[in-house]
Design a protein around this motif. Structure first.
Motif, PDB file in Angstrom:
ATOM      1  N   ASP A   7       0.886  -1.192  -0.115  1.00  0.00           N
ATOM      2  CA  ASP A   7       0.113   0.107   0.031  1.00  0.00           C
ATOM      3  C   ASP A   7       0.950   1.132   0.069  1.00  0.00           C
ATOM      4  O   ASP A   7       1.912   1.541   0.727  1.00  0.00           O
ATOM      5  CB  ASP A   7      -0.862   0.055   1.260  1.00  0.00           C
ATOM      6  CG  ASP A   7      -1.817  -1.178   1.169  1.00  0.00           C
ATOM      7  OD1 ASP A   7      -2.960  -1.033   0.255  1.00  0.00           O
ATOM      8  OD2 ASP A   7      -2.043  -1.922   2.121  1.00  0.00           O
ATOM      9  N   ALA A   8       0.560   2.288  -0.674  1.00  0.00           N
ATOM     10  CA  ALA A   8       1.239   3.418  -0.972  1.00  0.00           C
ATOM     11  C   ALA A   8       0.302   4.700  -1.180  1.00  0.00           C
ATOM     12  O   ALA A   8      -0.793   4.442  -1.412  1.00  0.00           O
ATOM     13  CB  ALA A   8       2.198   3.476  -1.943  1.00  0.00           C
ATOM     14  N   ALA A   9       0.898   5.901  -0.784  1.00  0.00           N
ATOM     15  CA  ALA A   9       0.198   7.061  -0.884  1.00  0.00           C
ATOM     16  C   ALA A   9       1.237   8.006  -1.600  1.00  0.00           C
ATOM     17  O   ALA A   9       2.267   8.341  -1.506  1.00  0.00           O
ATOM     18  CB  ALA A   9      -0.303   7.711   0.317  1.00  0.00           C
ATOM     19  N   THR A  10       0.398   8.992  -2.531  1.00  0.00           N
ATOM     20  CA  THR A  10       0.970   9.979  -3.258  1.00  0.00           C
ATOM     21  C   THR A  10       0.810  11.361  -3.154  1.00  0.00           C
ATOM     22  O   THR A  10      -0.796  11.455  -3.217  1.00  0.00           O
ATOM     23  CB  THR A  10       1.296   9.597  -4.708  1.00  0.00           C
ATOM     24  OG1 THR A  10       2.091   8.395  -4.794  1.00  0.00           O
ATOM     25  CG2 THR A  10       1.930  10.692  -5.591  1.00  0.00           C
ATOM     26  N   VAL A  11       1.123  12.604  -3.091  1.00  0.00           N
ATOM     27  CA  VAL A  11       0.593  13.758  -3.042  1.00  0.00           C
ATOM     28  C   VAL A  11       0.974  14.660  -4.549  1.00  0.00           C
ATOM     29  O   VAL A  11       2.167  14.754  -4.666  1.00  0.00           O
ATOM     30  CB  VAL A  11       1.363  14.752  -1.780  1.00  0.00           C
ATOM     31  CG1 VAL A  11       0.522  16.058  -1.772  1.00  0.00           C
ATOM     32  CG2 VAL A  11       1.197  13.787  -0.502  1.00  0.00           C
ATOM     33  N   LYS A  68     -11.924   3.230   1.904  1.00  0.00           N
ATOM     34  CA  LYS A  68     -12.140   1.930   2.365  1.00  0.00           C
ATOM     35  C   LYS A  68     -12.454   1.174   1.464  1.00  0.00           C
ATOM     36  O   LYS A  68     -13.393   1.058   0.638  1.00  0.00           O
ATOM     37  CB  LYS A  68     -13.580   2.080   3.357  1.00  0.00           C
ATOM     38  CG  LYS A  68     -13.259   3.234   4.557  1.00  0.00           C
ATOM     39  CD  LYS A  68     -14.626   3.493   5.305  1.00  0.00           C
ATOM     40  CE  LYS A  68     -14.410   4.300   6.682  1.00  0.00           C
ATOM     41  NZ  LYS A  68     -15.630   4.595   7.216  1.00  0.00           N
ATOM     42  N   ALA A  69     -11.638   0.087   1.435  1.00  0.00           N
ATOM     43  CA  ALA A  69     -11.420  -1.007   0.256  1.00  0.00           C
ATOM     44  C   ALA A  69     -11.196  -2.435   0.793  1.00  0.00           C
ATOM     45  O   ALA A  69     -10.296  -3.374   0.300  1.00  0.00           O
ATOM     46  CB  ALA A  69     -10.415  -0.830  -0.706  1.00  0.00           C
ATOM     47  N   GLY A  70     -11.854  -2.827   1.771  1.00  0.00           N
ATOM     48  CA  GLY A  70     -11.966  -4.119   2.455  1.00  0.00           C
ATOM     49  C   GLY A  70     -11.207  -4.149   3.797  1.00  0.00           C
ATOM     50  O   GLY A  70     -10.336  -3.262   4.190  1.00  0.00           O
ATOM     51  N   PRO A  71     -11.358  -5.224   4.215  1.00  0.00           N
ATOM     52  CA  PRO A  71     -10.814  -5.216   5.693  1.00  0.00           C
ATOM     53  C   PRO A  71      -9.311  -5.328   5.960  1.00  0.00           C
ATOM     54  O   PRO A  71      -8.547  -4.892   6.935  1.00  0.00           O
ATOM     55  CB  PRO A  71     -11.485  -6.739   6.011  1.00  0.00           C
ATOM     56  CG  PRO A  71     -11.812  -7.665   5.126  1.00  0.00           C
ATOM     57  CD  PRO A  71     -11.896  -6.493   3.660  1.00  0.00           C
ATOM     58  N   GLU A  72      -8.553  -5.768   4.763  1.00  0.00           N
ATOM     59  CA  GLU A  72      -7.041  -5.807   4.914  1.00  0.00           C
ATOM     60  C   GLU A  72      -6.576  -4.378   4.386  1.00  0.00           C
ATOM     61  O   GLU A  72      -5.294  -4.113   4.500  1.00  0.00           O
ATOM     62  CB  GLU A  72      -6.491  -6.851   3.947  1.00  0.00           C
ATOM     63  CG  GLU A  72      -7.016  -8.293   4.426  1.00  0.00           C
ATOM     64  CD  GLU A  72      -6.281  -9.355   3.729  1.00  0.00           C
ATOM     65  OE1 GLU A  72      -5.659  -8.906   2.934  1.00  0.00           O
ATOM     66  OE2 GLU A  72      -6.663 -10.561   3.830  1.00  0.00           O
ATOM     67  N   ALA A  73      -7.443  -3.511   3.859  1.00  0.00           N
ATOM     68  CA  ALA A  73      -6.703  -2.263   3.672  1.00  0.00           C
ATOM     69  C   ALA A  73      -6.383  -1.217   4.623  1.00  0.00           C
ATOM     70  O   ALA A  73      -7.024  -1.426   5.623  1.00  0.00           O
ATOM     71  CB  ALA A  73      -7.782  -1.538   2.567  1.00  0.00           C
ATOM     72  N   PRO A  74      -5.589  -0.527   4.736  1.00  0.00           N
ATOM     73  CA  PRO A  74      -5.052   0.657   5.577  1.00  0.00           C
ATOM     74  C   PRO A  74      -6.149   1.429   5.845  1.00  0.00           C
ATOM     75  O   PRO A  74      -6.884   1.597   5.130  1.00  0.00           O
ATOM     76  CB  PRO A  74      -3.927   1.068   5.074  1.00  0.00           C
ATOM     77  CG  PRO A  74      -3.279   0.455   3.924  1.00  0.00           C
ATOM     78  CD  PRO A  74      -4.437  -0.346   3.392  1.00  0.00           C
ATOM     79  N   ALA A  75      -6.269   2.017   7.060  1.00  0.00           N
ATOM     80  CA  ALA A  75      -7.532   3.000   7.365  1.00  0.00           C
ATOM     81  C   ALA A  75      -7.225   4.170   6.514  1.00  0.00           C
ATOM     82  O   ALA A  75      -6.008   4.548   6.221  1.00  0.00           O
ATOM     83  CB  ALA A  75      -7.599   3.412   8.824  1.00  0.00           C
ATOM     84  N   PRO A  76      -8.221   5.092   6.276  1.00  0.00           N
ATOM     85  CA  PRO A  76      -8.070   6.155   5.433  1.00  0.00           C
ATOM     86  C   PRO A  76      -7.269   7.104   6.086  1.00  0.00           C
ATOM     87  O   PRO A  76      -6.267   7.752   5.338  1.00  0.00           O
ATOM     88  CB  PRO A  76      -9.458   6.818   5.601  1.00  0.00           C
ATOM     89  CG  PRO A  76     -10.253   5.543   5.487  1.00  0.00           C
ATOM     90  CD  PRO A  76      -9.675   4.633   6.255  1.00  0.00           C
ATOM     91  N   ALA A  77      -6.989   7.379   7.500  1.00  0.00           N
ATOM     92  CA  ALA A  77      -6.380   8.083   8.028  1.00  0.00           C
ATOM     93  C   ALA A  77      -4.774   7.539   8.076  1.00  0.00           C
ATOM     94  O   ALA A  77      -3.966   8.490   8.005  1.00  0.00           O
ATOM     95  CB  ALA A  77      -6.421   8.164   9.655  1.00  0.00           C
TER      96      ALA A  77
END
Length: 226
Positions: A7-11, A68-77
Motif C-alpha cells: 500500500d502506498a500514497a502520493t501527493v 475504504k477498500a476491504g478489511p485488509e486495506a489501511p485505514a483512510p487516516a
C-alpha cells in the motif's frame, strides 16, 4: 508465485490552480530499483508508524469513505498520514497545523514532529488509485491525493529539509510537466488533474486502474457524491 503489493500514497500539490497552475515534482535517481530517472510526485509506501499518528484535523469524509477498500486495506487516516510523511521526507514541505505532540512520535515521524506541527489531512482530496502491473521489480497499490499548495505550513520554495530521494525538486507548470520523462500512470493522473482545474474538490468518482495477474481493469470508486 504471487507478487507482493504494498500500500502506498502520493501527493499532488498544485500551486496557483486558478491562474498558471504548477505541480511539485522531482526526479528519481538513475540507480533506483523502481522507476529510475523518472519524474514523479512525492510519495511512497505505508510504514507501520503511519497508523499511530495524531491528526490536527480529519480527512474529508467523502474521500475517507472512498478509501475504504476491504478489511485488509489501511485505514483512510493511515493512508493520509503516509502521504503527509512522504511529502515531508522527500520535499521538506509540511502539511500540518502548529501544535506540539503530546506523546513520542512513532518511527519515521520524529523529524516532522520536530517542526512543531501535527499532520493535517483536511486539505487532501483522494483523486486516483492505481496498482502497479505484474512483472515490475516492485508493486504498489497507490492512492493519489490532490491538495492546494496554499495549505502548506512551510515556504513552498524551500526544499532545504528534503531528503536526497528526489532530485531537481521544482514547481513545474502543468503544460511543461507533460514533456518530462514520466511514468505512464503519472502522466495519466496529471492529465486527470489538469482537466479538472481549477476545481480541487473531490471528483464525482475516483478512477482506479486495477492490475492483477488475470487482467487490467479501469474502474470507478465511490460513484456520485451524496
Amino acid at each position: 508465485m504471487t507478487e507482493s503489493v504494498r500500500d502506498a500514497a502520493t501527493v499532488i500539490l498544485v500551486r496557483d490552480p486558478a491562474g498558471r497552475p504548477s505541480v511539485l515534482m522531482g526526479q528519481r535517481g538513475n540507480g533506483a530499483v523502481f522507476m529510475p530517472s523518472k519524474f514523479v510526485f512525492p510519495g511512497g509506501a505505508v510504514d507501520p508508524g503511519d497508523a499511530h499518528v495524531p491528526m490536527a484535523r480529519p480527512l474529508n469524509g467523502l474521500c475517507a469513505a472512498r478509501l475504504k477498500a476491504g478489511p485488509e486495506a489501511p485505514a483512510p487516516a493511515t493512508l493520509a498520514a503516509t502521504a503527509i510523511r512522504e511529502l515531508w521526507e522527500e520535499t521538506g514541505q509540511v502539511l500540518g497545523s502548529p501544535r506540539q505532540w503530546r506523546r513520542t512520535p512513532p518511527d519515521g515521524w520524529a523529524g516532522f514532529a520536530g517542526t512543531g506541527h501535527l499532520p493535517s489531512p483536511q486539505p487532501l482530496r483522494f483523486v486516483f488509485r492505481a496498482i502497479t502491473p505484474p512483472g515490475r521489480p516492485r508493486r504498489f497499490d497507490a492512492r493519489f491525493f490532490l491538495a492546494d499548495a496554499a495549505h502548506l505550513a512551510t515556504d513552498p520554495d524551500d526544499f532545504s529539509a528534503a531528503s536526497d530521494e528526489l532530485a531537481h525538486l521544482a514547481w513545474v507548470p502543468i503544460a511543461e510537466a507533460r514533456e518530462l520523462d514520466l511514468p505512464f500512470i503519472t502522466a495519466v493522473v496529471l492529465a486527470e488533474v489538469a482537466a479538472r482545474l481549477p476545481a480541487l474538490d473531490p471528483p464525482e468518482s475516483v478512477p482506479f486502474f486495477r492490475n492483477d495477474d488475470e487482467q487490467s481493469l479501469f474502474l470507478r470508486l465511490g460513484g456520485a457524491r451524496p
